[in-house]
Design a protein around this motif. Structure first.
Motif, PDB file in Angstrom:
ATOM      1  N   ASN A  28      -1.803   1.025   6.211  1.00 27.51           N
ATOM      2  CA  ASN A  28      -2.583   1.504   5.070  1.00 27.51           C
ATOM      3  C   ASN A  28      -2.139   0.875   3.751  1.00 27.51           C
ATOM      4  N   VAL A  29      -1.532  -0.288   3.815  1.00 26.59           N
ATOM      5  CA  VAL A  29      -1.045  -0.933   2.602  1.00 26.59           C
ATOM      6  C   VAL A  29      -2.196  -1.320   1.673  1.00 26.59           C
ATOM      7  N   THR A  31      -5.195   0.533   1.672  1.00 23.20           N
ATOM      8  CA  THR A  31      -6.097   1.687   1.601  1.00 23.20           C
ATOM      9  C   THR A  31      -6.067   2.312   0.206  1.00 23.20           C
ATOM     10  N   THR A  32      -7.239   2.460  -0.394  1.00 23.88           N
ATOM     11  CA  THR A  32      -7.338   3.002  -1.746  1.00 23.88           C
ATOM     12  C   THR A  32      -6.769   4.419  -1.822  1.00 23.88           C
ATOM     13  N   GLY A  33      -5.827   4.619  -2.739  1.00 22.35           N
ATOM     14  CA  GLY A  33      -5.270   5.941  -2.983  1.00 22.35           C
ATOM     15  C   GLY A  33      -4.345   6.467  -1.908  1.00 22.35           C
ATOM     16  N   PHE A  34      -3.945   5.618  -0.952  1.00 18.38           N
ATOM     17  CA  PHE A  34      -3.089   6.089   0.142  1.00 18.38           C
ATOM     18  C   PHE A  34      -1.700   6.458  -0.365  1.00 18.38           C
ATOM     19  N   LYS A  35      -1.151   7.543   0.183  1.00 21.72           N
ATOM     20  CA  LYS A  35       0.200   7.981  -0.140  1.00 21.72           C
ATOM     21  C   LYS A  35       1.093   7.814   1.088  1.00 21.72           C
ATOM     22  N   ALA A  36       2.164   7.060   0.903  1.00 22.45           N
ATOM     23  CA  ALA A  36       3.079   6.787   2.012  1.00 22.45           C
ATOM     24  C   ALA A  36       3.842   8.049   2.415  1.00 22.45           C
ATOM     25  N   SER A 203      -2.823   1.676  -2.771  1.00 20.83           N
ATOM     26  CA  SER A 203      -1.803   2.334  -1.964  1.00 20.83           C
ATOM     27  C   SER A 203      -0.435   2.214  -2.643  1.00 20.83           C
ATOM     28  N   ASN A 204       0.373   3.278  -2.534  1.00 19.44           N
ATOM     29  CA  ASN A 204       1.721   3.214  -3.105  1.00 19.44           C
ATOM     30  C   ASN A 204       2.759   2.717  -2.095  1.00 19.44           C
ATOM     31  N   VAL A 205       2.280   2.194  -0.959  1.00 17.51           N
ATOM     32  CA  VAL A 205       3.189   1.601   0.031  1.00 17.51           C
ATOM     33  C   VAL A 205       3.785   0.317  -0.539  1.00 17.51           C
ATOM     34  N   LYS A 206       5.102   0.174  -0.406  1.00 16.84           N
ATOM     35  CA  LYS A 206       5.802  -1.042  -0.850  1.00 16.84           C
ATOM     36  C   LYS A 206       6.117  -1.875   0.398  1.00 16.84           C
TER      37      LYS A 206
END
Length: 246
Positions: A28-29, A31-36, A203-206
């Motif tokens: 989901n890197v 994906t809009t607005g995704f939270k890890a 997405s906030n995934v780093k």
């Protein structure tokens, strides 16, 4: 020796769980607005060591158990795209949407109008306003969304997007399709949330952090597998030697 094998297996089960979390984050890197999510583990102390037949007090055995996968609620990068129907949620708020299973919550602000003129997310779920779904007619033009969520057209205000918060957002349960459900009643966001029109929250995934975690998990899993294999060989050797003595 048996306890050591059980401890190793418990560690591998925990690592497999963490691997699933990392894989979902990486998937989901974009994906809009995704939270890890992150994996959290804790120590579980077995009160007695059943295989310990030595004299003296029983020794407690330390296992690894899964204590949950908390949400990373940090703000994702906000990027402008010029689309007046796209909004990024700023702050701790969530958008409320209508699904066949009831109200759900998301940070996906990629809105559009469906065939009936209803404001929906990119997955087709109706965006909830303070008075229900927001609908505009085909004759209306110039749709715009204000930072407070007010939706307007050339014919005036058509509704206000509902923004909600939760007393404890960690109770949110992932439902797939970038949606969350909650047994906790949502509250009006107030000053805790606003919208930034013409932008999207990514997405906030780093990815670099997740790849580093992935390598650490694989390395640790392989190391534990090697230890378990050696312990198993040692047990087999011990059994053969005891049989020879007998």
């Amino acid at each position: 020796m048996q306890n050591a094998l059980f401890v190793g297996v418990s560690s591998q089960v925990a690592l497999a769980r963490e691997l699933d979390v990392i894989a979902n984050n990486m998937a989901n890197v974009s994906t809009t607005g995704f939270k890890a999510r992150n994996a959290r583990f804790e120590e579980y102390l077995m009160p007695t060591a059943s295989a310990d037949s030595f004299m003296g007090a029983d020794r407690r055995v330390s296992y690894v158990i899964d204590s949950g996968t908390p949400l990373d609620l940090s703000q994702g990068p906000v990027e402008p795209d010029g689309n007046p129907m796209h909004v990024a949620v700023k702050g701790d708020a969530f958008l409320s949407v209508k699904t066949p299973s009831g109200d759900r919550f998301t940070r996906n602000g990629a809105f559009e109008l469906d065939a009936r003129g209803t404001l929906v997310t990119s997955d087709g779920y109706a965006v909830q306003g303070d008075n229900g779904p927001i609908t505009v007619s085909q004759q209306e033009t110039g749709l715009s969304i204000a930072p407070d969520g007010t939706v307007s057209t050339n014919l005036g205000v058509r509704g206000k997007i509902r923004l909600v918060t939760f007393k404890n957002a960690q109770v949110l349960k992932s439902e797939g399709a970038n949606l969350f459900s909650s047994t906790q009643a949502p509250q009006a966001a107030g000053i805790d949330g606003r919208l930034e029109p013409g932008t999207l929250e990514r997405s906030n995934v780093k990815p670099v952090v997740e790849m580093t975690r992935l390598m650490d998990v694989n390395r640790t899993y392989s190391m534990i597998s090697s230890v378990i294999s050696r312990l198993d060989d040692l047990r087999g050797t011990a059994i053969r030697r005891l049989a020879d003595v007998a």
